[in-house]
Design a protein around this motif. Structure first.
Motif, PDB file in Angstrom:
ATOM      1  N   GLU A 182       0.830  -1.199   0.000  1.00 35.99           N
ATOM      2  CA  GLU A 182       0.000   0.000   0.000  1.00 35.99           C
ATOM      3  C   GLU A 182       0.864   1.249   0.000  1.00 35.99           C
ATOM      4  OE1 GLU A 182      -2.257  -0.035   3.573  1.00 35.99           O
ATOM      5  OE2 GLU A 182      -0.498  -0.181   4.855  1.00 35.99           O
ATOM      6  N   SER A 183       0.263   2.344  -0.386  1.00 31.13           N
ATOM      7  CA  SER A 183       0.964   3.624  -0.366  1.00 31.13           C
ATOM      8  C   SER A 183      -0.073   4.731  -0.440  1.00 31.13           C
ATOM      9  CB  SER A 183       1.942   3.724  -1.536  1.00 31.13           C
ATOM     10  OG  SER A 183       1.238   3.659  -2.746  1.00 31.13           O
ATOM     11  N   CYS A 184       0.428   5.966  -0.445  1.00 32.22           N
ATOM     12  CA  CYS A 184      -0.449   7.136  -0.555  1.00 32.22           C
ATOM     13  C   CYS A 184      -1.325   7.008  -1.798  1.00 32.22           C
ATOM     14  CB  CYS A 184       0.406   8.391  -0.646  1.00 32.22           C
ATOM     15  SG  CYS A 184      -0.431   9.828  -1.331  1.00 32.22           S
ATOM     16  N   THR A 185      -2.642   7.278  -1.636  1.00 28.58           N
ATOM     17  CA  THR A 185      -3.555   7.219  -2.777  1.00 28.58           C
ATOM     18  C   THR A 185      -3.927   8.612  -3.261  1.00 28.58           C
ATOM     19  OG1 THR A 185      -5.502   7.235  -1.373  1.00 28.58           O
ATOM     20  CG2 THR A 185      -4.557   5.079  -1.896  1.00 28.58           C
ATOM     21  N   LEU A 186      -3.291   9.619  -2.712  1.00 30.21           N
ATOM     22  CA  LEU A 186      -3.632  11.019  -2.985  1.00 30.21           C
ATOM     23  C   LEU A 186      -5.079  11.297  -2.549  1.00 30.21           C
ATOM     24  CD1 LEU A 186      -1.663  13.117  -4.168  1.00 30.21           C
ATOM     25  CD2 LEU A 186      -2.835  12.934  -6.327  1.00 30.21           C
ATOM     26  N   CYS A 187      -5.555  10.518  -1.568  1.00 29.54           N
ATOM     27  CA  CYS A 187      -6.960  10.598  -1.111  1.00 29.54           C
ATOM     28  C   CYS A 187      -7.907  10.461  -2.297  1.00 29.54           C
ATOM     29  CB  CYS A 187      -7.220  11.875  -0.326  1.00 29.54           C
ATOM     30  SG  CYS A 187      -6.564  11.794   1.347  1.00 29.54           S
ATOM     31  N   VAL A 188      -7.741   9.353  -3.002  1.00 32.01           N
ATOM     32  CA  VAL A 188      -8.472   9.153  -4.259  1.00 32.01           C
ATOM     33  C   VAL A 188      -9.987   9.137  -4.054  1.00 32.01           C
ATOM     34  CG1 VAL A 188      -8.355   6.630  -4.171  1.00 32.01           C
ATOM     35  CG2 VAL A 188      -8.435   7.774  -6.362  1.00 32.01           C
ATOM     36  N   HIS A 189     -10.431   8.709  -2.860  1.00 28.03           N
ATOM     37  CA  HIS A 189     -11.877   8.682  -2.615  1.00 28.03           C
ATOM     38  C   HIS A 189     -12.436  10.100  -2.550  1.00 28.03           C
ATOM     39  CE1 HIS A 189      -9.746   8.792   1.212  1.00 28.03           C
ATOM     40  NE2 HIS A 189     -10.764   9.431   1.720  1.00 28.03           N
ATOM     41  N   ARG A 190     -11.639  11.053  -2.077  1.00 30.28           N
ATOM     42  CA  ARG A 190     -12.092  12.453  -2.068  1.00 30.28           C
ATOM     43  C   ARG A 190     -12.047  13.035  -3.477  1.00 30.28           C
ATOM     44  NH1 ARG A 190     -10.074  15.802   3.119  1.00 30.28           N
ATOM     45  NH2 ARG A 190     -10.442  14.245   4.739  1.00 30.28           N
ATOM     46  N   ILE A 191     -11.001  12.664  -4.234  1.00 32.20           N
ATOM     47  CA  ILE A 191     -10.863  13.203  -5.591  1.00 32.20           C
ATOM     48  C   ILE A 191     -12.007  12.706  -6.475  1.00 32.20           C
ATOM     49  CG2 ILE A 191      -9.405  13.180  -7.648  1.00 32.20           C
ATOM     50  CD1 ILE A 191      -6.998  12.992  -5.746  1.00 32.20           C
ATOM     51  N   ASP A 192     -12.357  11.421  -6.337  1.00 29.96           N
ATOM     52  CA  ASP A 192     -13.454  10.883  -7.140  1.00 29.96           C
ATOM     53  C   ASP A 192     -14.776  11.555  -6.778  1.00 29.96           C
ATOM     54  OD1 ASP A 192     -11.870   9.180  -8.564  1.00 29.96           O
ATOM     55  OD2 ASP A 192     -12.144   7.487  -7.212  1.00 29.96           O
ATOM     56  N   ARG A 193     -14.870  12.037  -5.571  1.00 29.59           N
ATOM     57  CA  ARG A 193     -16.108  12.680  -5.131  1.00 29.59           C
ATOM     58  C   ARG A 193     -16.141  14.150  -5.537  1.00 29.59           C
ATOM     59  NH1 ARG A 193     -16.090  12.741   0.924  1.00 29.59           N
ATOM     60  NH2 ARG A 193     -15.300  14.849   0.636  1.00 29.59           N
ATOM     61  N   ASP A 194     -15.015  14.860  -5.303  1.00 33.27           N
ATOM     62  CA  ASP A 194     -15.035  16.324  -5.435  1.00 33.27           C
ATOM     63  C   ASP A 194     -14.286  16.848  -6.654  1.00 33.27           C
ATOM     64  OD1 ASP A 194     -16.381  16.256  -3.055  1.00 33.27           O
ATOM     65  OD2 ASP A 194     -14.600  16.569  -1.838  1.00 33.27           O
ATOM     66  N   GLY A 195     -13.538  16.007  -7.354  1.00 31.31           N
ATOM     67  CA  GLY A 195     -12.805  16.479  -8.525  1.00 31.31           C
ATOM     68  C   GLY A 195     -11.760  17.520  -8.153  1.00 31.31           C
ATOM     69  N   ALA A 196     -11.725  18.606  -8.912  1.00 37.33           N
ATOM     70  CA  ALA A 196     -10.683  19.615  -8.712  1.00 37.33           C
ATOM     71  C   ALA A 196     -10.837  20.347  -7.379  1.00 37.33           C
ATOM     72  CB  ALA A 196     -10.712  20.611  -9.863  1.00 37.33           C
ATOM     73  N   ASP A 197     -12.025  20.268  -6.778  1.00 36.02           N
ATOM     74  CA  ASP A 197     -12.224  20.931  -5.490  1.00 36.02           C
ATOM     75  C   ASP A 197     -11.782  20.061  -4.311  1.00 36.02           C
ATOM     76  OD1 ASP A 197     -13.362  23.028  -6.854  1.00 36.02           O
ATOM     77  OD2 ASP A 197     -15.364  22.134  -6.781  1.00 36.02           O
ATOM     78  N   ALA A 198     -11.317  18.860  -4.592  1.00 37.65           N
ATOM     79  CA  ALA A 198     -10.939  17.953  -3.506  1.00 37.65           C
ATOM     80  C   ALA A 198      -9.747  18.516  -2.738  1.00 37.65           C
ATOM     81  CB  ALA A 198     -10.584  16.582  -4.069  1.00 37.65           C
ATOM     82  N   VAL A 199      -9.713  18.191  -1.463  1.00 35.22           N
ATOM     83  CA  VAL A 199      -8.569  18.557  -0.638  1.00 35.22           C
ATOM     84  C   VAL A 199      -8.093  17.290   0.060  1.00 35.22           C
ATOM     85  CG1 VAL A 199      -7.713  20.020   1.200  1.00 35.22           C
ATOM     86  CG2 VAL A 199      -9.574  20.812  -0.220  1.00 35.22           C
ATOM     87  N   PRO A 200      -6.910  16.786  -0.269  1.00 32.21           N
ATOM     88  CA  PRO A 200      -6.413  15.598   0.431  1.00 32.21           C
ATOM     89  C   PRO A 200      -6.286  15.855   1.935  1.00 32.21           C
ATOM     90  CG  PRO A 200      -5.130  16.019  -1.541  1.00 32.21           C
ATOM     91  CD  PRO A 200      -6.021  17.193  -1.358  1.00 32.21           C
ATOM     92  N   ALA A 201      -6.350  14.781   2.706  1.00 35.20           N
ATOM     93  CA  ALA A 201      -6.389  14.919   4.159  1.00 35.20           C
ATOM     94  C   ALA A 201      -5.163  15.659   4.693  1.00 35.20           C
ATOM     95  CB  ALA A 201      -6.501  13.541   4.802  1.00 35.20           C
TER      96      ALA A 201
END
Lengths: 251, 168
Positions: free
Chosen positions: A180-199
């Protein structure tokens, strides 16, 4: 000396050529197989997306870096145990010290989401892959836990799960025997797109002061591209030609 | 001759044991004829919180849920499609919700929605070695602090819910 440099310059080009040949072959055999479009990429009318981070090390104190690590732990449910040799390391604190002046600074170090990821090159099952939007992930359904990718990664960004886990979080499934490794908070990106903010960015950004800036590196109008154009940033080990998506300012 | 004499009691004992065993079997056979399935327990999985609908009719889900989940897993991991109705988190939200005051039912527990049928059908899956085997608390059911998305609990509150004594 010149031959060494030539080799370094040639490698990514050669890799691109081989990749291009492979992609062409795949397209001929089975059209569409290689075209992994993400939900967000599809929503953006096919405009190319490459997600990345700019980390401003001038704006980050040691406690900020610690806050990044603990925010990632809270978000994805991994933790530090007594056995540091086998601990999960989605993101870790790296300290740099100039011996001459004694100046010290701290950086969060995670998967660099390379454009030419060596972990993907070496994976025997195709579990280590790069999404169409540039995020490098492990598909744990096909990961066999061989850990070649861990050896291939020059940033030591990946870790292996040695123990049976319980109480995983719904957004971050993780289990024994996979990498495993950093996912860039992919679950947030898939939800919010360009407005996503990683944790990690959420933990350190305050108002306009964005110590960690997330955005689309391919969009010249995005905040991250404008900041890169204006202030520049360092790619770690740029000499390897991996073109990481995480950039560091102030090093 | 000596050998034969000494083995006689042994035969007697064996005979008594055999007859006892046969009589027990006879009793069991009679019991089973009374209730057609004997000791087999037909699974009766718990109804979901919102029992008004499922993503597909029950018959379809019984037969094909694994196909939906496998297709969904690939589109989610490779393409980032997380809004499909066939998400495993979506299943768990309805079928095994973590509610405020109830015990957490884990997959090892035969009362768990998935394991009730899987144990009956001798199906061994490893979804829940990685995935969460229970759903999330919806915002209506709980007064816990939720983050920006009401479907997602923060990790801290989620873990405290599992084990209230734990402090992260």
């Amino acid at each position: 000396m010149s031959t060494e440099l030539d080799n370094i310059e040639l490698r990514p080009a050669r890799r691109r050529f081989l990749k291009g040949a492979a992609a062409l072959a795949t397209t001929l055999v089975a059209p569409g197989v290689m075209l992994y479009k993400t939900g967000q990429a599809a929503n953006d009318n096919g405009k190319s997306i490459r997600w990345g981070l700019v980390i401003d090390s001038n704006a980050m104190s040691e406690s900020d870096v610690d806050a990044c690590v603990s925010a990632c732990q809270r978000e994805h449910g991994w933790k530090t145990t007594a056995n540091s040799a086998t601990d999960a390391q989605w993101v870790r604190k790296v300290s740099l010290r100039d011996a001459e002046s004694g100046h010290q600074r701290f950086l969060p170090m995670m998967c660099q989401h390379c454009d030419n990821p060596p972990c993907v090159d070496v994976c025997p099952t195709g579990a280590s892959f790069k999404r169409a939007d540039g995020i490098v992930l492990v598909n744990r359904h096909t990961c066999i836990g061989c850990r070649y990718c861990m050896m291939a990664c020059p940033y030591k960004a990946r870790s292996f799960i040695h123990e049976v886990l319980r109480d995983q979080l719904p957004v971050a499934p993780r289990g024994k025997g996979t990498v495993e490794s950093c996912t860039l908070c992919v679950h947030r990106i898939d939800r919010d797109g360009a407005d996503a903010v990683p944790a990690c960015a959420e933990a350190v950004n305050r108002g306009d002061r964005k110590a960690i800036l997330f955005g689309n590196l391919n969009d010249p109008q995005s905040e991250i591209s404008q900041r890169l154009r204006q202030l520049g940033a360092l790619k770690l080990r740029a000499d390897m030609g991996l073109n990481p998506g995480i950039r560091y300012q102030g090093l | 001759m000596r050998l034969r004499l000494s083995s006689l009691p042994l035969f007697l004992v064996l005979g008594v044991l055999l007859s006892a065993a046969l009589s027990i079997c006879g009793v069991n056979a009679a019991d089973q004829s009374a209730s057609s399935f004997g000791q087999i327990v037909i699974p009766a999985p718990a109804k979901p919180v919102d029992a008004s609908h499922c993503v597909e009719p029950v018959e379809v889900m019984r037969r094909d849920h694994m196909k939906f989940l496998k297709h969904q897993r690939d589109t989610t991991v490779l393409q980032g499609e997380r809004d499909s109705k066939y998400s495993l988190v979506g299943c768990m939200n309805c079928h095994n919700p973590t509610t405020a005051n109830e015990e957490v039912i884990r997959y090892e527990n035969p009362k768990h929605f998935c394991s009730s049928c899987h144990s009956y059908a001798s199906v061994k899956i490893d979804c829940f070695e990685c995935h969460a085997d229970r759903g999330l608390v919806s915002s209506q059911q709980s007064n816990l602090t939720l983050n920006s998305d009401s479907r997602q609990l923060t990790a801290q509150t989620f873990n405290q819910k599992l084990d209230p004594s734990r402090v992260d």
